[in-house]
Write a protein that holds these residues in place. Structure first.
Motif, PDB file in Angstrom:
ATOM      1  N   SER A  55     -17.887   3.963  -7.120  1.00 34.44           N
ATOM      2  CA  SER A  55     -17.989   2.500  -7.168  1.00 34.44           C
ATOM      3  C   SER A  55     -19.324   2.050  -7.765  1.00 34.44           C
ATOM      4  CB  SER A  55     -17.813   1.913  -5.765  1.00 34.44           C
ATOM      5  OG  SER A  55     -16.550   2.243  -5.228  1.00 34.44           O
TER       6      SER A  55
ATOM      7  N   THR B 267     -11.261   4.712  -8.075  1.00 32.69           N
ATOM      8  CA  THR B 267     -12.636   4.376  -8.479  1.00 32.69           C
ATOM      9  C   THR B 267     -13.159   5.365  -9.511  1.00 32.69           C
ATOM     10  OG1 THR B 267     -13.431   5.601  -6.538  1.00 32.69           O
ATOM     11  CG2 THR B 267     -13.251   3.184  -6.359  1.00 32.69           C
TER      12      THR B 267
ATOM     13  N   ALA C  85      -7.077   0.763  -6.456  1.00 33.49           N
ATOM     14  CA  ALA C  85      -8.396   0.953  -5.852  1.00 33.49           C
ATOM     15  C   ALA C  85      -8.555   0.178  -4.553  1.00 33.49           C
ATOM     16  CB  ALA C  85      -9.489   0.539  -6.842  1.00 33.49           C
ATOM     17  N   THR C  86      -7.675  -0.819  -4.336  1.00 35.98           N
ATOM     18  CA  THR C  86      -7.771  -1.624  -3.112  1.00 35.98           C
ATOM     19  C   THR C  86      -7.024  -1.000  -1.944  1.00 35.98           C
ATOM     20  OG1 THR C  86      -5.819  -2.922  -3.743  1.00 35.98           O
ATOM     21  CG2 THR C  86      -7.966  -3.722  -4.497  1.00 35.98           C
ATOM     22  N   HIS C  87      -6.403   0.141  -2.169  1.00 33.00           N
ATOM     23  CA  HIS C  87      -5.664   0.807  -1.091  1.00 33.00           C
ATOM     24  C   HIS C  87      -6.626   1.326  -0.041  1.00 33.00           C
ATOM     25  CE1 HIS C  87      -3.075   3.809   0.931  1.00 33.00           C
ATOM     26  NE2 HIS C  87      -2.111   2.974   0.581  1.00 33.00           N
ATOM     27  N   LYS C  88      -6.236   1.256   1.166  1.00 33.22           N
ATOM     28  CA  LYS C  88      -7.092   1.666   2.273  1.00 33.22           C
ATOM     29  C   LYS C  88      -7.191   3.160   2.392  1.00 33.22           C
ATOM     30  CE  LYS C  88      -6.139  -2.542   4.890  1.00 33.22           C
ATOM     31  NZ  LYS C  88      -5.615  -3.120   6.156  1.00 33.22           N
TER      32      LYS C  88
ATOM     33  N   LEU D 249     -16.093  -1.696  -1.807  1.00 35.00           N
ATOM     34  CA  LEU D 249     -16.057  -0.241  -1.634  1.00 35.00           C
ATOM     35  C   LEU D 249     -17.452   0.365  -1.552  1.00 35.00           C
ATOM     36  CD1 LEU D 249     -13.115   0.761  -4.011  1.00 35.00           C
ATOM     37  CD2 LEU D 249     -13.115   0.702  -1.513  1.00 35.00           C
TER      38      LEU D 249
ATOM     39  N   ASP E  17       0.808  -1.211   0.000  1.00 28.88           N
ATOM     40  CA  ASP E  17       0.000   0.000   0.000  1.00 28.88           C
ATOM     41  C   ASP E  17       0.843   1.264   0.000  1.00 28.88           C
ATOM     42  OD1 ASP E  17      -2.256  -1.512  -0.027  1.00 28.88           O
ATOM     43  OD2 ASP E  17      -2.662  -1.355   2.132  1.00 28.88           O
TER      44      ASP E  17
ATOM     45  N   GLN F  29      -8.480   5.522  -3.022  1.00 32.28           N
ATOM     46  CA  GLN F  29      -9.693   4.837  -3.453  1.00 32.28           C
ATOM     47  C   GLN F  29     -10.575   5.753  -4.302  1.00 32.28           C
ATOM     48  OE1 GLN F  29     -11.339   3.649   0.298  1.00 32.28           O
ATOM     49  NE2 GLN F  29     -10.201   1.698   0.358  1.00 32.28           N
ATOM     50  N   GLU F  30     -10.665   6.985  -3.885  1.00 30.40           N
ATOM     51  CA  GLU F  30     -11.510   7.920  -4.624  1.00 30.40           C
ATOM     52  C   GLU F  30     -11.008   8.116  -6.046  1.00 30.40           C
ATOM     53  OE1 GLU F  30     -12.785  12.647  -4.607  1.00 30.40           O
ATOM     54  OE2 GLU F  30     -11.881  11.746  -2.799  1.00 30.40           O
TER      55      GLU F  30
ATOM     56  N   SER G 255     -17.934   1.750   1.759  1.00 31.34           N
ATOM     57  CA  SER G 255     -16.957   2.762   2.188  1.00 31.34           C
ATOM     58  C   SER G 255     -17.654   3.916   2.901  1.00 31.34           C
ATOM     59  CB  SER G 255     -16.184   3.284   0.976  1.00 31.34           C
ATOM     60  OG  SER G 255     -15.377   4.385   1.336  1.00 31.34           O
TER      61      SER G 255
ATOM     62  N   VAL H  73     -16.301   7.758  -2.830  1.00 31.54           N
ATOM     63  CA  VAL H  73     -15.919   6.389  -3.190  1.00 31.54           C
ATOM     64  C   VAL H  73     -17.159   5.559  -3.501  1.00 31.54           C
ATOM     65  CG1 VAL H  73     -14.802   4.284  -2.365  1.00 31.54           C
ATOM     66  CG2 VAL H  73     -13.795   6.512  -1.822  1.00 31.54           C
TER      67      VAL H  73
END
Length: 845
Positions: free
Chosen positions: A154, A114, A102-105, A142, A64, A110-111, A145, A150
């Motif tokens: 998504s 996505t 996109a899988t990052h916390k 997501l 990450d 993520q924004e 989320s 996000v």
């Protein structure tokens, strides 16, 4: 001497080609600095871009922290641009890199990731890539989320991805329905709308619909419907419900939970027209399933739909009428709609709104199909006039539906009279000429339902409707052709209509249909018989047989047996042909033409005037009144001038009338006198047998008397017929003109005269110029005076040789009469049998 290298041909060293001054020499770049790789994403060279994207994809998979580093270095906007690159490898690695990010916390990562995926998912190829690279799973996660951006990105991406069937199935397996339903309670309208659009798409599949109800989806929908602040979502909610209600299990489930009753209550009580419209459409779609129709009927859906018909909104009323049309598949619903539904539907048949007009016409057609009570209800609410007018609507569906309803209503005789009084047969001509096969089919059924009335046939004939009806017999559409045959069958109930149909070629078309195993139908076969029943000439030409019920009337003609596939001409067409070598056309016609009738009338006037003058009475007549009017107050010169002008005008008028008057068959004065003669002398005879024998002698006497079979070759009837053709300058010979006739002349005359005085007999055509008449007679009672109930026997009447002799149909004499030519050859079976029988009879005497 030459140098050594020149003597042995030593190869000269090639000069190195120098690169252009404005190009940079090749440079191999190797970098382990992530900043440098990000900068390489701006390179115009594909090789560098590919290496940079591949390296960046591997870099993001390591953890990450690397994803966050790329985010801070501004890699995502550059990768987004490369998604649309022409090179597939560059496109691939750019897509994969964004998907992994996109899988990052981190919410920011993520924004942005996505957002990029949402924009990528519009493209079909990118959509497939995202799914195949495993992008759907992270997107589903997501949806939960805490960040609304996000969530929005998504759900937007998922909404695009699930347009594909495989993606929808995968989404259902991932239980994506649960977080999707949770988004309905979002405080952001854009998320709610995107969620509902996704649900509308998902609810197209049976598995997804089941999953929605298993997860209490209907409760979520009803909560939205009950919330007055969410009216902007009601339309989409109802579309989802419409899809879900296509499953009988779902309908049963929400019925048990009481949700169905709440739904129907919402339909009638909502103040939002768009929501009510979609609610009615939801009912229409659901009711296409027979099980659901029964459930909806049990819940009283008819009252809800009737309530919607009273709303002052054409779109809502059209949707309600559409739902009524579907519900009418259930007989119980048809009965339910009679009291109020028909009362509200009929006035809307002529609405200015085409959509409403179409839906109402379809509904009324379905309501009146196989339901006599609803038929009466439509008639009682003054529905006939608007239905007849609808036959000229520009919308084919409206025309077809109105035609269906008229056909249904015509089953009631008193309603049929009303339909005809509104000019339905004139109005149906245009639909018969339509290019739409459905309209053609329904229009033909209207004709079939109304033509059973003589006034209807006359109106259709006068309106020119028979021609397009006959043209429909050519149709390649089985239903159109079948219904057209049915209509022709019904129209062929009177002689004028039958003659017009035959003139237009209906008989030939029907025969062509019957010759095809794939095109013929029950109606086509019966229609041929019906047309022939009212056209004795065609029946005899085609079948070579007329029964005792087939009466020969004026205008009957016999051109002989036609050749295979030979066109059968009308009598008028035969009259236009010159004299030829073909056998003559025998004519039966005791009907006076107009000219003869006028001449007789004129002669009667003259006789009346002469008698009046002789008796001293002043009897008015057409001639005397014309003379008186022309003699009053005029000088002699003016009289002559006026007479000249009148003569010229009369001459011109006579020429025009002569040119335009219809063709008439020649009047056979001799045959007419035959009728009078047999009426006086034969008709009064006490028994049918005596009448038949006496008529046989009469016919034989008029046609040249008895002729021995062996002397038939000396009976010069052919010369006599040829002389008549020359005398009349025509191939058409009235039967009364023939003074030397053989079998087929005499048989035709016998049948024609027998029909005039009520003697039942048939006419049968044979080979070799043969024809004969068959009669049915009961043998006289036995000597003991006891009358036995013996059925009548069939006899052939001898008109040629032993005139008046009655031959048993199955006897040797009858076979001899029908076939033998009198050759007396020792191998002729007929002659041998007859000779043996005659000898046997003489010996017994």
């Amino acid at each position: 001497m030459k140098p050594v290298n020149q003597r042995v041909g030593k190869k000269q060293k090639k000069e190195v080609e120098q690169s252009p001054k404005d190009t940079f020499n090749s440079l191999i770049i190797e970098s382990k600095n992530v900043q440098t790789v990000v900068l390489m994403l701006d390179s115009p060279e594909d090789d560098i871009l590919l290496k940079a994207c591949e390296a960046m994809y591997k870099f993001t998979e390591k953890g990450d922290e690397n994803k966050l580093t790329l985010l801070t270095l501004g890699a995502i906007p550059k990768l987004t641009r490369l998604i649309a690159h022409e090179d597939k490898q560059i496109h691939k690695y750019a897509t994969m890199t964004i998907g992994v990010m996109a899988t990052h916390k981190d919410v920011v990562v993520q924004e942005l990731a996505t957002l990029c995926l949402a924009s990528m998912s519009i493209d079909y190829t990118s959509k497939i890539d995202i799914f195949e690279k495993g992008g759907l799973g992270p997107l589903v996660s997501l949806l939960s989320s805490p960040d609304p951006d996000v969530q929005k990105n998504s759900i937007e991406c998922i909404s695009n991805l699930i347009q594909e069937v495989l993606v929808r199935a995968a989404f259902t397996e991932m239980t994506g329905i649960i977080p999707l339903l949770d988004l309905l309670s979002s405080e952001y309208p854009v998320i709610q709308h995107l969620t509902l659009q996704t649900l509308i798409t998902m609810s197209r599949d049976s598995d997804s619909r089941t999953a929605l109800f298993q997860n209490e989806g209907h409760e979520n929908f009803l909560r939205v419907l009950d919330n007055p602040e969410l009216t902007d979502l009601h339309t989409d909610i109802l579309q989802v419900l419409a899809n879900c209600l296509e499953e009988p299990d779902n309908v049963m489930y929400i019925r048990q939970s009481g949700a169905l009753e709440r739904f129907l209550l919402f339909v009638t009580s909502s103040i939002h027209p768009e929501a009510q419209k979609h609610a009615a459409k939801a009912i229409a779609r659901s009711a296409r399933n027979s099980e659901i129709r029964q459930i909806l009927h049990q819940e009283g859906v008819e009252k809800a739909l009737e309530s919607l018909l009273g709303v002052n909104n054409d779109e809502i009323r059209a949707a309600a009428a559409e739902a009524i049309s579907v519900m009418c598949e259930d007989e119980a619903s048809k009965e339910s709609f009679r009291a109020h539904g028909i009362f509200r539907l009929v006035p809307m048949l002529m609405s200015d709104n085409e959509e409403l007009r179409e839906a109402v016409n379809v509904a009324v057609a379905n309501l009146t199909t196989d339901n006599s009570n609803n038929i009466d209800a439509v008639f009682d609410t003054k529905g006939v006039e608007p239905l007849v007018k609808s036959l000229h609507d520009s919308n084919d569906t409206i025309v077809a539906s109105a035609a269906t309803t008229i056909t249904n209503l015509a089953l009631q005789e008193h309603i049929r009279d009303s339909i005809l009084s509104h000019g339905a047969m004139t109005m149906i001509v245009e639909p018969l000429r339509s290019n739409n096969t459905l309209v053609q089919s329904k229009a033909a059924l209207v004709v079939a339902s109304l033509a059973c009335d003589v006034n209807g046939r006359t109106e259709l004939r006068n309106a020119g409707g028979l021609e397009p009806l006959v043209e429909l017999l050519h149709s390649d559409n089985n239903e159109v052709r079948r219904n057209a045959c049915w209509a022709v069958l019904v129209c062929g109930k009177d002689e004028p209509t039958t003659h017009e149909l035959c003139r237009l070629g209906a008989l030939e078309f029907l025969q062509e249909i019957n010759q095809s195993s794939s095109r013929r139908n029950n109606f086509s076969e019966v229609a041929v018989s019906r047309l022939l029943d009212h056209n004795a000439s065609l029946k005899y030409i085609l079948n070579g047989y007329l029964s005792s019920n087939d009466l020969i009337g004026d205008g009957f003609y016999d051109p002989g047996r036609p050749k295979p596939n030979e066109k059968i001409f009308t009598l008028e067409e035969f009259s236009n042909q010159g004299i030829n070598q073909h056998r003559p056309i025998l004519l039966i016609n005791a009907k006076k033409t107009n000219e003869i009738q006028m001449a007789i009338t004129s002669a009667d006037d003259k006789v009346t005037e002469v008698l009046a003058t002789a008796s001293g009475r002043n009897v008015p007549s057409r001639l005397s009144s014309r003379d008186k009017s022309s003699s009053k107050g005029r000088s002699k010169g003016k009289k002559e001038e006026e007479k000249t002008k009148e003569g010229e005008m009369l001459h011109v008028k006579t020429e025009e009338e002569e040119k335009n008057k219809p063709w008439e068959a020649p009047y056979d004065v001799t045959f007419d006198s035959y009728i009078g003669e047999i009426s006086r002398n034969i008709l009064p005879l006490p028994s049918t047998r005596d009448q038949i024998v006496s008529l046989a002698f009469f016919v034989s006497d008029k046609m040249g008397g008895p002729v021995e079979l062996e002397m038939l070759h000396n009976f010069f009837w052919e010369l006599h017929i040829a002389e008549l053709k020359h005398e009349l300058t025509s191939n058409i010979i009235p039967i009364g003109k023939i003074e030397k006739g053989i079998y087929y002349h005499r048989a035709l005359l016998f049948k024609a005269l027998a029909d005039r005085i009520g003697i039942n007999c048939s006419l049968v055509r044979g080979d070799y110029n043969r024809a004969w008449n068959e009669v049915m007679l009961i043998d006289p009672p036995s000597q003991d005076g006891i009358e036995h109930l013996i059925p009548p026997k069939a006899y052939i009447v001898d008109l040629m040789h032993q005139v008046g002799h009655l031959l048993m149909v199955d006897s040797a004499e009858a076979a001899h009469y029908k076939v033998c030519t009198g050759c007396n050859h020792r191998h002729c079976k007929c002659c041998k049998q007859i000779s043996y029988r005659r000898v046997h009879i003489e010996e017994n005497k």
